[in-house]
Design an enzyme around this catalytic site. Structure first.
Site, PDB file in Angstrom:
ATOM      1  CD  GLU A  85      55.351 -54.696 102.909  1.00 44.84           C
ATOM      2  OE1 GLU A  85      54.693 -53.785 101.909  1.00 44.84           O
ATOM      3  OE2 GLU A  85      55.116 -54.711 104.078  1.00 44.84           O
ATOM      4  CG  HIS A 109      49.925 -59.413 106.163  1.00 44.74           C
ATOM      5  ND1 HIS A 109      48.586 -59.225 105.701  1.00 44.74           N
ATOM      6  CD2 HIS A 109      50.612 -58.240 105.720  1.00 44.74           C
ATOM      7  CE1 HIS A 109      48.562 -57.970 105.181  1.00 44.74           C
ATOM      8  NE2 HIS A 109      49.833 -57.303 105.291  1.00 44.74           N
ATOM      9  CD  GLU A 110      54.559 -58.077 107.290  1.00 43.95           C
ATOM     10  OE1 GLU A 110      54.997 -57.316 106.444  1.00 43.95           O
ATOM     11  OE2 GLU A 110      53.492 -57.520 107.827  1.00 43.95           O
ATOM     12  CG  HIS A 113      53.387 -57.302 101.792  1.00 42.12           C
ATOM     13  ND1 HIS A 113      52.397 -56.603 100.877  1.00 42.12           N
ATOM     14  CD2 HIS A 113      53.134 -57.408 102.948  1.00 42.12           C
ATOM     15  CE1 HIS A 113      51.740 -55.994 101.659  1.00 42.12           C
ATOM     16  NE2 HIS A 113      51.974 -56.274 103.041  1.00 42.12           N
ATOM     17  CD  GLU A 132      49.441 -53.642 103.478  1.00 39.73           C
ATOM     18  OE1 GLU A 132      49.260 -54.830 103.577  1.00 39.73           O
ATOM     19  OE2 GLU A 132      50.579 -53.329 103.407  1.00 39.73           O
ATOM     20  CG  ASP A 190      52.633 -42.546 107.044  1.00 39.86           C
ATOM     21  OD1 ASP A 190      52.336 -43.494 106.787  1.00 39.86           O
ATOM     22  OD2 ASP A 190      53.551 -41.930 107.255  1.00 39.86           O
ATOM     23  CE1 TYR A 198      47.719 -54.304 106.035  1.00 43.46           C
ATOM     24  CE2 TYR A 198      46.855 -52.205 106.303  1.00 43.46           C
ATOM     25  CZ  TYR A 198      48.082 -52.981 106.281  1.00 43.46           C
ATOM     26  OH  TYR A 198      49.067 -52.553 106.437  1.00 43.46           O
TER      27      TYR A 198
END
Length: 444
Positions: A85, A109-110, A113, A132, A190, A198
């Site tokens: 995003e 979704h993007e 953001h 998220e 990560d 989410y």
């Protein structure tokens, strides 16, 4: 100038072309698409019809869009995420360009953001769920506004399978099952990346919405939350303090009593395979899906698949998400025999579809039991799809949502196949994906 968090500053360079989308009503902001010349026409067709419509609908739910421009950029296939995003310009995986607009909802979704992440930002990686979880929740509210309440709950049903898989994946590293994770100094966030922030985050907010009076009562709080913190970075505690402050002012002791009844420790720091509270969803859109899956489950006793009454038209009334739910429902049963997996893949074209979401679920189904004949037969097909061997273009599927689980599943079936295939093609993958896949394959 509109302030943004530093991680949203991104530079893309290459042979990319631009096409503007049609202006939407009286909006001052603009939308368009960037892509390589080979893809610009198909990408324009895929996203031009819905992007501005989605953005305008989102403004009605939250607050006006503040960035002035909302463009999309289709990246090369090594891009490891569904989307990123970056402010004013969402980066997208080419797996969304299917030629039938079935996966354009990822854009919802993007662009969400723009308010949750780009507007109100998590202070650091421990509070990633604020980005998220909120984005996933509001994305699904928009599904209700664009379609029906049943579509919203159906998205939660789809998400519950992804959440279950992620919780299972971190069974031996349970701290990554938490919503709020305390990372050690130098620990790479990560490593914890999954659907948990989410899905668990979205379910927490849905739970609060239902406890506090439903969507109509909850949306004014959402607007106040965004208006209060937009342009700043916050922690989970700051979010919670504002939550209490808003409902004390706009609901009094009764609402505070409800909030006090929430098991916050379980939601934030709980580990294990289940949510702290069992949440029910509207199953209207899955009834036909589950009925067809049940018929396939019962059909396992028919040894000769030519005697089965299934037809390719069985799925004609299903949208893409319902087809996904159908395959995932089949995964909840004992694995089907090889004959039936073959028939399923050929009859419904799951084994050759350009829709990566559907093809991935089919391979998940085929490889579910690593010792089975179907797993042994489809392991090579699955990993070859990921590395582009079966594609006329030779392009990989670098999106980690697909490539990591496929490599993990194939590794359980045939370690040599997984490792050899990876070593031959690893140079085509993004460094983030490369690091995590090599962890999955125990390559050090």
């Amino acid at each position: 100038p509109v302030p943004i968090p530093s991680y949203l500053l991104a530079i893309a360079s290459g042979n990319v072309h631009y096409r503007a989308f049609p202006k939407f009503e009286d909006k001052e902001w603009t939308c368009g698409i960037w892509a390589e010349p080979e893809l610009i026409e198909s990408a324009y067709w895929e996203f031009s019809e819905d992007t501005a419509r989605f953005l305008a609908a989102e403004e009605k739910i939250v607050t006006p869009y503040k960035f002035g421009v909302y463009d999309l950029l289709v990246l090369p296939p090594s891009f490891p995420y569904g989307g990123m995003e970056n402010a004013c310009l969402s980066f997208l995986t080419p797996t969304l360009v299917t030629g039938d607009r079935t996966l354009v909802d990822v854009v919802v979704h993007e662009l969400t953001h723009s308010w949750f992440g780009n507007g109100v930002t998590h202070a650091h990686a421990s509070h990633f769920w604020l980005n998220e979880g909120w984005t996933t929740y509001i994305e699904r509210v928009l599904q209700q506004h664009l379609y029906t309440p049943a579509h919203r709950d159906f998205s939660f049903i789809i998400g519950s399978k992804a959440l279950k898989n992620s919780l299972e994946e971190f069974k031996k590293e349970p701290k990554y099952q938490r919503l709020v994770i305390e990372f050690e100094h130098g620990e790479d966030p990560d490593t914890a990346y999954s659907s948990i922030p989410y899905e668990k985050g979205a379910n927490l907010i849905l739970y609060l919405e239902r406890q506090l009076g439903g969507l109509d009562a909850f949306l004014p709080y959402v607007k106040d939350y965004v208006s209060t913190f937009i342009g700043t970075s916050i922690t989970t505690e700051q979010w919670k303090d504002h939550l209490y402050g808003y409902w004390e002012k706009n609901g009094g002791p009764d609402k505070i009593k409800i909030l006090d009844s929430v098991d916050w420790d379980a939601w934030f720091y709980g580990q294990g395979q289940k949510l702290p509270v069992e949440i029910e969803y509207d199953t209207t859109l899955v009834k036909a899906v589950y009925a067809l899956a049940s018929q396939w489950d019962r059909a396992r006793s028919t040894l000769d698949v030519t005697h089965l009454k299934f037809e390719g038209s069985d799925l004609k009334d299903f949208d893409s998400n319902q087809t996904i739910a159908f395959i995932e429902r089949l995964q909840s049963y004992s694995p089907l025999p090889l004959t039936h997996i073959r028939h399923l893949g050929a009859l419904y074209k799951f084994a050759t579809t350009p829709n990566a979401e559907i093809r991935f679920r089919f391979y998940e189904l085929a490889l579910a039991n690593a010792q089975s004949d179907s797993a042994k037969e489809f392991a090579a097909d699955a990993v070859n799809w990921i590395v582009g061997v079966d594609s006329p273009s030779g392009l990989i599927v670098g999106r980690m949502k697909f490539c990591r689980p496929v490599f993990r599943a194939v590794y359980k079936v045939d370690q040599d196949l997984a490792v050899k295939t990876w070593n031959n093609k690893k140079g085509a993958f993004h460094p983030v994906a490369k690091k995590l896949i090599e962890k999955d394959l125990h390559i050090h």
